[in-house]
Enzyme design. Structure first.
Site, PDB file in Angstrom:
ATOM      1  CE  LYS A 125       3.194   3.131   3.227  1.00  0.00           C
ATOM      2  NZ  LYS A 125       3.707   3.320   4.587  1.00  0.00           N
ATOM      3  NE  ARG A 163       6.952   4.291   0.439  1.00  0.00           N
ATOM      4  CZ  ARG A 163       6.682   5.032   1.519  1.00  0.00           C
ATOM      5  NH1 ARG A 163       7.655   5.289   2.383  1.00  0.00           N
ATOM      6  NH2 ARG A 163       5.481   5.512   1.734  1.00  0.00           N
ATOM      7  NE  ARG A 167      -5.645 -20.160   3.781  1.00  0.00           N
ATOM      8  CZ  ARG A 167      -4.670 -20.903   4.313  1.00  0.00           C
ATOM      9  NH1 ARG A 167      -4.462 -22.133   3.856  1.00  0.00           N
ATOM     10  NH2 ARG A 167      -3.912 -20.433   5.285  1.00  0.00           N
ATOM     11  CE1 TYR A 197       0.190   1.896   4.320  1.00  0.00           C
ATOM     12  CE2 TYR A 197       1.074  -0.341   4.420  1.00  0.00           C
ATOM     13  CZ  TYR A 197       0.930   0.919   4.970  1.00  0.00           C
ATOM     14  OH  TYR A 197       1.535   1.220   6.171  1.00  0.00           O
ATOM     15  CD  GLU A 253      10.243   1.612  10.229  1.00  0.00           C
ATOM     16  OE1 GLU A 253      10.152   2.587   9.455  1.00  0.00           O
ATOM     17  OE2 GLU A 253      10.158   0.440   9.853  1.00  0.00           O
TER      18      GLU A 253
END
Length: 290
Positions: A148, A52, A100, A33, A180
């Site tokens: 991310k 990114r 799945r 995301y 972070e």
């Protein structure tokens, strides 16, 4: 009023927005995301966020058929359709829908792409005025924190632990050094006014706001040092702050109940926040005129 949401090529009311229960983002957190801030109805640092996004896609061997212009158009249409002046646009890409199986589906499986807006007061923020209290916690996330991904359970747990302890957020520690915050990059200012933040690696997210703050600091003759630091060093620093797309710059006033400096938002953090906002608005105004 219901928001308009983007789902796989369609703009629909949020009450009608849905994805399959077989989507790999739902079943495996197999998705990435980006969150882009919006000021005065315009996107901030969009190019950095898209770059990114591509990096995350490449690292996970995911494919997205839309080009950058199409992604920008989706963002702009959502801003327009929802009348958003200040807040954010959230974009999520997953590996798509398949039965799945831990193994990836066929590479031709269409990605799932969703996006939505969220109103948020970014410029006038009470948290920026009073500063944040943070706690320290072990960094127990997976090893590829530079990607991310939507795997955000541990950061959520960290935020909830902070709230439980009467704080606002958590700084995560790995091998004795701060990586972070739960959803931000961490910074300190030493007593020589040097800005210090962790060097880029797989241990932390390569923040877009982090990058811009570094550029602005260097343009204004402020020294920046990229290295790790301990919680103790942070507690003894002149100032501390965090950066992210929708907080911009938030001063940190205490860590593990120990005040930083005078326990008030520091001058340098406040100046960087003002500088970031002023510069962003100038850039957006210039773009609007071209």
């Amino acid at each position: 009023m219901s928001r308009t949401v983007y789902v796989n090529g369609r703009y629909v009311p949020e009450s009608e927005a849905s994805v399959s229960v077989f989507d790999r983002g739902f079943l495996f957190a197999d998705g990435i995301y980006e969150v882009t801030a919006v000021l005065n109805g315009r996107l901030v640092d969009f190019e950095g966020h898209v770059a990114r996004l591509h990096r995350s896609l490449n690292e996970l061997n995911m494919h997205l058929s839309l080009n950058d212009n199409a992604l920008r158009d989706i963002h702009r249409q959502l801003i327009d359709k929802n009348g958003l002046q200040e807040g954010l646009v959230y974009l999520q890409v997953t590996r798509g829908v398949a039965d799945r199986d831990f193994a990836y589906p066929d590479a031709q499986t269409p990605a799932t792409l969703v996006a939505f807006t969220q109103q948020k007061s970014i410029i006038d923020s009470p948290l920026a005025e009073r500063g944040l209290k943070v706690i320290s916690l072990p960094d127990m996330r997976w090893g590829r924190r530079d990607i991310k991904t939507v795997q955000l359970l541990y950061p959520s747990m960290a935020k909830m632990e902070a709230k439980k302890r009467g704080a606002d957020d958590a700084w995560l520690v790995d091998s004795g050094l701060v990586t972070e915050g739960s959803s931000s990059n961490a910074w300190i200012v030493d007593h020589d006014n040097t800005l210090i933040t962790r060097e880029l690696s797989r241990s932390l997210l390569h923040g877009i706001t982090r990058r811009t703050i570094m550029q602005l600091a260097q343009q204004h003759d402020m020294k920046v040092e990229e290295r790790g630091f301990t919680i103790k060093e942070a507690q003894n620093a002149r100032e501390a702050f965090m950066t992210s797309a929708t907080s911009l710059v938030y001063p940190v006033v205490s860590i593990d109940q120990r005040s930083i400096g005078e326990g008030q938002p520091g001058e340098i953090a406040r100046a960087l926040r003002r500088l970031y906002i002023e510069t962003s608005l100038q850039v957006l105004d210039a773009q609007k005129q071209t």
